[in-house]
Design an enzyme around this catalytic site. Structure first.
Site, PDB file in Angstrom:
ATOM      1  N   ASP A 116       0.826  -1.201   0.000  1.00 38.09           N
ATOM      2  CA  ASP A 116       0.000   0.000   0.000  1.00 38.09           C
ATOM      3  C   ASP A 116       0.861   1.251   0.000  1.00 38.09           C
ATOM      4  O   ASP A 116       1.515   1.567   0.992  1.00 38.09           O
ATOM      5  CB  ASP A 116      -0.930  -0.020   1.207  1.00 38.09           C
ATOM      6  CG  ASP A 116      -1.957   1.086   1.147  1.00 38.09           C
ATOM      7  OD1 ASP A 116      -1.828   1.989   0.294  1.00 38.09           O
ATOM      8  OD2 ASP A 116      -2.898   1.068   1.958  1.00 38.09           O
ATOM      9  N   ASP A 318      -1.697   6.054  -6.513  1.00 33.12           N
ATOM     10  CA  ASP A 318      -2.056   5.128  -5.443  1.00 33.12           C
ATOM     11  C   ASP A 318      -2.151   3.699  -5.977  1.00 33.12           C
ATOM     12  O   ASP A 318      -2.679   3.474  -7.066  1.00 33.12           O
ATOM     13  CB  ASP A 318      -3.407   5.571  -4.851  1.00 33.12           C
ATOM     14  CG  ASP A 318      -3.875   4.658  -3.748  1.00 33.12           C
ATOM     15  OD1 ASP A 318      -3.031   4.283  -2.900  1.00 33.12           O
ATOM     16  OD2 ASP A 318      -5.057   4.294  -3.724  1.00 33.12           O
TER      17      ASP A 318
END
Ligand SMILES: *[C@@H]1O[C@H](CO)[C@@H](O)[C@H](O)[C@H]1NC(C)=O
Ligand SMILES: *[C@@H]1O[C@H](CO)[C@@H](O)[C@H](O)[C@H]1NC(C)=O
Ligand SMILES: *[C@@H]1O[C@H](CO)[C@@H](O)[C@H](O)[C@H]1NC(C)=O
Ligand SMILES: *[C@@H]1O[C@H](CO)[C@@H](O)[C@H](O)[C@H]1NC(C)=O
Length: 438
Positions: A116, A318
């Protein structure tokens, strides 16, 4: 046969030959140091045995249906106080699309941790955990494990800590997560092994209990840029540099790669400055200055793109969001120009509002994202997605969910397939290069 199918067949054949000749099992893990396989959570190499979706587009739609939660989380980060960087932020994403193999402890115990880039968190389910799935880290079989006391400096960086005044006892904290889950954990140290690199005294949350179903089953590895992230904890080992190449969503059998540190990174790579927002210290902001659809540079209000550290406005890259989201007026302008250049009629499919007959795909314009110093021309597989029947192609982007008055644009993983994305925090730049990384 269509040229692109021929090319795909060619690459597939090459890969098959490579795979056979070198006995390179994509699921066996990469041997080389600091170069790890990145496995799609729905791929063959994933240990999570997810429900096999009937088709690729359903997989993407399923995954994209949890994007709004992540979107709201990322949008909400601006409310955090500057310099308070939690080790395991609450209200986090509730999905992880990509996992890497990591070993924790001495001897190392294998865990598939979610990757992440918008998170500093590192946490793992530990033995005795209530509500965790069966694969857990067993601290009592690791000779290097140590729970941290309330008095250590790391404990002060964690929010949600329940330490008595005076600060004795274990550094325990409790966190809500994904809107519908929470966990409690003990801040701990142990050796984290990535490829051949052993990182001693890695600080992570050892989870004792979870409630709800949104906690990544084998933990989370935060690659954000905040003070307790992997980059910060490893310092000179990786010099603040890593890159990844995400495999195509369609390539069930293949894995991409995560390269940690400056060695082996592409030399000739176009870059754009990374922007730093002290109020959202984990996020990788870039300066998106425009979007072209075919030859048309779409007219966009610059204020809707511009970076503003006090409002949190701007564009981030992201890895945990599935489809790219723009603030509504920006998305609508791009979509309207796209529709103008493709023959309708147009229909909707899940999050996608611009689906059209695949017979018109030949005339679908190339979409280019313009960043400061870098133009990213999206390959067709990164801008279009096909319906399961194969009769429709859809523009694979959307507006901010829920008609929120959002200020954040998110370049998501579907738009990053088969690209090497270089995060060079030492030189504050982000690089992008085409690479067949499956
Ligand atoms: C380690 O802890 C687990 C769970 O608490 C327990 O089942 C196991 O027997 C322990 N192993 C050792 C070597 O103490
Ligand atoms: C975290 O704290 C809340 C409030 O005290 C509690 O309801 C919840 O069960 C705790 N979560 C876990 C996993 O212990
Ligand atoms: C982003 O790019 C625009 C257009 O080139 C420029 O005016 C602006 O200063 C840049 N913003 C940042 C934060 O670099
Ligand atoms: C950022 O947004 C705030 C609030 O809208 C505004 O007052 C400020 O001028 C903006 N800053 C920049 C650099 O645009």
């Amino acid at each position: 046969m269509h040229l692109s199918s021929l090319l795909a067949l060619f690459f597939f054949t090459c890969l098959s030959i490579l795979t056979t000749n070198a006995s390179l099992d994509p699921c066996s893990g990469s041997g080389s140091s600091s170069d790890l396989s990145v496995i799609h959570i729905y791929g063959k190499c994933s240990p999570f045995d997810p429900p096999k979706p009937s088709s690729w587009v359903n997989t993407v739609l399923n995954m994209a249906s949890t994007d709004p939660k992540r979107f709201f989380y990322l949008s909400s980060l601006v409310d955090q106080k500057p310099n308070s960087v939690p080790i395991a932020p609450g209200q986090v994403i509730n999905i992880g699309n990509y996992v890497v193999r990591a070993k924790i402890g001495t001897p190392g115990q294998l865990m598939f941790m979610v990757l992440d880039t918008s998170n500093d968190a590192a946490w793992l389910p530990c033995s005795g955990c209530t509500g965790c799935s069966p694969t857990v880290f067993a601290p009592n079989t690791s000779s290097s494990y140590a729970p941290l006391e309330c008095s250590v400096p790391e404990c002060t960086q964690v929010s949600g800590v329940s330490c008595p005044t005076g600060g004795s006892g274990s550094c325990n904290f409790n966190r809500s997560y994904g809107g519908d889950s929470s966990f409690s954990a003990t801040l701990s140290h142990d050796v984290l092994t990535l490829g051949n690199d052993a990182i001693p005294n890695y600080a992570f949350g050892c989870i004792n209990a979870v409630s709800g179903s949104s906690i990544p089953p084998q933990g989370l590895l935060g690659l954000g840029r905040g003070s307790v992230s992997l980059l910060s904890q490893t310092g000179p080992l990786y010099s603040g540099v890593f890159s990844y190449c995400l495999p195509s969503f369609k390539s069930y059998y293949f894995s991409g790669s995560l390269k940690l540190g400056p060695l082996g990174q592409p030399k000739n790579i176009k870059t754009t400055p990374l922007l730093k927002n002290p109020r959202r210290s984990s996020l990788y902001y870039v300066n998106l200055t425009g979007v072209s659809v075919g030859r048309v540079n779409v007219v966009l209000n610059p204020e809707l793109l511009s970076f503003n550290s006090s409002t949190g406005a701007g564009t981030i890259i992201d890895s945990g969001t599935v489809i790219t989201r723009f603030v509504q007026p920006v998305y609508e302008a791009i979509r309207d120009e796209f529709r103008k250049q493709v023959a309708g009629p147009f229909s909707s499919l899940g999050a996608f509002d611009t689906c059209f007959s695949v017979t018109h795909e030949q005339i679908a314009p190339i979409i280019t994202f313009h960043f400061t110093g870098l133009d990213l021309k999206l390959p067709l597989e990164n801008s279009l997605i096909h319906s399961s029947s194969g009769t429709l192609a859809c523009l694979a982007m959307a507006a901010a969910p829920g008609n929120v008055d959002s200020v954040l644009n998110i370049i998501a993983s579907l738009q990053q397939q088969n690209l090497r994305i270089l995060f060079d925090t030492a030189n504050s730049r982000l690089g992008i290069a085409r690479e067949l990384c499956n």
